[in-house]
Design a protein around this motif. Structure first.
Motif, PDB file in Angstrom:
ATOM      1  N   ALA A   3      14.532 112.985  74.208  1.00 21.74           N
ATOM      2  CA  ALA A   3      14.601 111.694  74.895  1.00 21.74           C
ATOM      3  C   ALA A   3      15.375 110.693  74.045  1.00 21.74           C
ATOM      4  O   ALA A   3      15.389 110.789  72.813  1.00 21.74           O
ATOM      5  CB  ALA A   3      13.197 111.173  75.158  1.00 21.74           C
ATOM      6  N   PRO A   4      16.014 109.716  74.679  1.00 27.29           N
ATOM      7  CA  PRO A   4      16.706 108.683  73.909  1.00 27.29           C
ATOM      8  C   PRO A   4      15.714 107.765  73.197  1.00 27.29           C
ATOM      9  O   PRO A   4      14.534 107.721  73.539  1.00 27.29           O
ATOM     10  CB  PRO A   4      17.480 107.914  74.978  1.00 27.29           C
ATOM     11  CG  PRO A   4      16.708 108.121  76.224  1.00 27.29           C
ATOM     12  CD  PRO A   4      16.124 109.503  76.123  1.00 27.29           C
ATOM     13  N   PHE A  24      19.492 104.415  72.841  1.00 28.11           N
ATOM     14  CA  PHE A  24      20.401 105.075  71.909  1.00 28.11           C
ATOM     15  C   PHE A  24      20.234 106.588  71.977  1.00 28.11           C
ATOM     16  O   PHE A  24      19.124 107.110  72.070  1.00 28.11           O
ATOM     17  CB  PHE A  24      20.138 104.587  70.477  1.00 28.11           C
ATOM     18  CG  PHE A  24      20.379 103.125  70.294  1.00 28.11           C
ATOM     19  CD1 PHE A  24      21.666 102.610  70.342  1.00 28.11           C
ATOM     20  CD2 PHE A  24      19.331 102.254  70.094  1.00 28.11           C
ATOM     21  CE1 PHE A  24      21.900 101.253  70.173  1.00 28.11           C
ATOM     22  CE2 PHE A  24      19.543 100.893  69.926  1.00 28.11           C
ATOM     23  CZ  PHE A  24      20.836 100.396  69.963  1.00 28.11           C
ATOM     24  N   CYS A  25      21.342 107.298  71.908  1.00 27.23           N
ATOM     25  CA  CYS A  25      21.358 108.758  71.997  1.00 27.23           C
ATOM     26  C   CYS A  25      20.672 109.393  70.792  1.00 27.23           C
ATOM     27  O   CYS A  25      20.904 109.002  69.652  1.00 27.23           O
ATOM     28  CB  CYS A  25      22.805 109.240  72.068  1.00 27.23           C
ATOM     29  SG  CYS A  25      22.982 111.028  72.119  1.00 27.23           S
ATOM     30  N   ARG A  26      19.846 110.402  71.063  1.00 24.22           N
ATOM     31  CA  ARG A  26      19.237 111.219  70.021  1.00 24.22           C
ATOM     32  C   ARG A  26      19.731 112.662  70.087  1.00 24.22           C
ATOM     33  O   ARG A  26      19.594 113.403  69.129  1.00 24.22           O
ATOM     34  CB  ARG A  26      17.717 111.246  70.165  1.00 24.22           C
ATOM     35  CG  ARG A  26      17.012 110.056  69.619  1.00 24.22           C
ATOM     36  CD  ARG A  26      15.517 110.321  69.670  1.00 24.22           C
ATOM     37  NE  ARG A  26      14.766 109.240  69.095  1.00 24.22           N
ATOM     38  CZ  ARG A  26      13.609 108.823  69.568  1.00 24.22           C
ATOM     39  NH1 ARG A  26      13.078 109.389  70.635  1.00 24.22           N
ATOM     40  NH2 ARG A  26      12.967 107.849  68.975  1.00 24.22           N
ATOM     41  N   CYS A  27      20.276 113.068  71.227  1.00 22.76           N
ATOM     42  CA  CYS A  27      20.636 114.478  71.412  1.00 22.76           C
ATOM     43  C   CYS A  27      22.010 114.829  70.855  1.00 22.76           C
ATOM     44  O   CYS A  27      22.308 115.997  70.631  1.00 22.76           O
ATOM     45  CB  CYS A  27      20.573 114.864  72.892  1.00 22.76           C
ATOM     46  SG  CYS A  27      21.916 114.189  73.907  1.00 22.76           S
ATOM     47  N   GLY A  28      22.872 113.824  70.657  1.00 18.84           N
ATOM     48  CA  GLY A  28      24.213 114.075  70.143  1.00 18.84           C
ATOM     49  C   GLY A  28      25.214 114.519  71.191  1.00 18.84           C
ATOM     50  O   GLY A  28      26.345 114.854  70.867  1.00 18.84           O
ATOM     51  N   GLN A  29      24.830 114.499  72.463  1.00 18.03           N
ATOM     52  CA  GLN A  29      25.724 114.954  73.530  1.00 18.03           C
ATOM     53  C   GLN A  29      26.384 113.812  74.303  1.00 18.03           C
ATOM     54  O   GLN A  29      27.250 114.061  75.142  1.00 18.03           O
ATOM     55  CB  GLN A  29      24.947 115.837  74.511  1.00 18.03           C
ATOM     56  CG  GLN A  29      24.314 117.049  73.870  1.00 18.03           C
ATOM     57  CD  GLN A  29      25.338 117.939  73.182  1.00 18.03           C
ATOM     58  OE1 GLN A  29      26.367 118.259  73.764  1.00 18.03           O
ATOM     59  NE2 GLN A  29      25.073 118.308  71.952  1.00 18.03           N
TER      60      GLN A  29
END
Length: 76
Positions: free
Chosen positions: A43-44, A21-26
Protein backbone atom coordinates in the motif's frame (compact mmCIF):
# COMPACT_ATOMS: atom_id res chain seq x y z
CA UNK A 1 12.26 5.29 -17.77
CA UNK A 2 10.55 5.09 -14.41
CA UNK A 3 11.70 8.41 -12.93
CA UNK A 4 13.30 6.94 -9.81
CA UNK A 5 16.66 8.54 -9.05
CA UNK A 6 19.72 8.40 -6.79
CA UNK A 7 18.73 11.48 -4.80
CA UNK A 8 15.67 12.49 -2.77
CA UNK A 9 12.61 14.25 -4.18
CA UNK A 10 11.85 17.57 -2.45
CA UNK A 11 8.07 17.83 -2.08
CA UNK A 12 6.44 21.04 -0.86
CA UNK A 13 3.33 20.24 1.19
CA UNK A 14 0.71 22.56 2.60
CA UNK A 15 -0.98 22.35 5.99
CA UNK A 16 -4.04 20.09 5.73
CA UNK A 17 -2.90 18.56 2.42
CA UNK A 18 -2.94 14.78 1.98
CA UNK A 19 -0.32 13.06 -0.20
CA UNK A 20 0.09 9.41 -1.21
CA UNK A 21 3.70 8.34 -1.74
CA UNK A 22 4.73 5.20 -3.64
CA UNK A 23 6.13 2.28 -1.65
CA UNK A 24 6.08 -0.38 -4.37
CA UNK A 25 8.58 1.28 -6.74
CA UNK A 26 6.33 0.78 -9.78
CA UNK A 27 4.85 4.29 -10.03
CA UNK A 28 5.40 6.11 -13.32
CA UNK A 29 5.11 9.39 -11.40
CA UNK A 30 7.51 9.01 -8.46
CA UNK A 31 7.50 9.73 -5.64
CA UNK A 32 3.70 9.79 -5.83
CA UNK A 33 1.44 6.75 -5.93
CA UNK A 34 -0.29 6.20 -9.28
CA UNK A 35 -2.05 2.96 -8.36
CA UNK A 36 0.57 0.67 -9.94
CA UNK A 37 0.74 -1.31 -6.69
CA UNK A 38 -2.70 -2.87 -7.32
CA UNK A 39 -2.57 -6.57 -6.53
CA UNK A 40 0.94 -6.41 -5.05
CA UNK A 41 -0.08 -6.33 -1.39
CA UNK A 42 1.95 -3.12 -0.96
CA UNK A 43 0.00 0.00 0.00
CA UNK A 44 1.14 3.59 -0.50
CA UNK A 45 2.22 5.80 2.38
CA UNK A 46 -0.67 8.26 2.82
CA UNK A 47 -0.17 11.24 5.10
CA UNK A 48 -2.04 14.43 5.92
CA UNK A 49 0.39 17.16 6.89
CA UNK A 50 -0.23 19.38 9.91
CA UNK A 51 2.07 22.16 8.71
CA UNK A 52 3.38 23.59 5.47
CA UNK A 53 6.95 22.47 4.78
CA UNK A 54 9.23 20.64 2.37
CA UNK A 55 9.61 16.89 2.89
CA UNK A 56 12.38 14.82 1.31
CA UNK A 57 11.06 11.60 -0.21
CA UNK A 58 13.48 8.79 -1.01
CA UNK A 59 14.31 8.52 -4.72
CA UNK A 60 16.64 5.50 -4.58
CA UNK A 61 14.16 3.20 -2.78
CA UNK A 62 16.85 2.07 -0.30
CA UNK A 63 15.75 4.10 2.73
CA UNK A 64 15.18 2.52 6.11
CA UNK A 65 12.81 5.35 7.04
CA UNK A 66 9.56 4.36 5.25
CA UNK A 67 9.33 6.77 2.27
CA UNK A 68 11.51 9.51 3.76
CA UNK A 69 15.14 9.96 2.73
CA UNK A 70 17.68 8.72 5.29
CA UNK A 71 20.78 9.34 3.17
CA UNK A 72 21.04 5.76 1.85
CA UNK A 73 21.59 7.14 -1.68
CA UNK A 74 25.05 8.32 -0.57
CA UNK A 75 26.13 4.66 -0.24
CA UNK A 76 25.09 3.66 -3.79
Amino acid sequence: MSGWQHSPFPVAVQAGETKAFCRCGQSKNPPFCDGSHAGSGIAPHVETFAESKTVWICGCRQTGNDVYCDGSHKKL
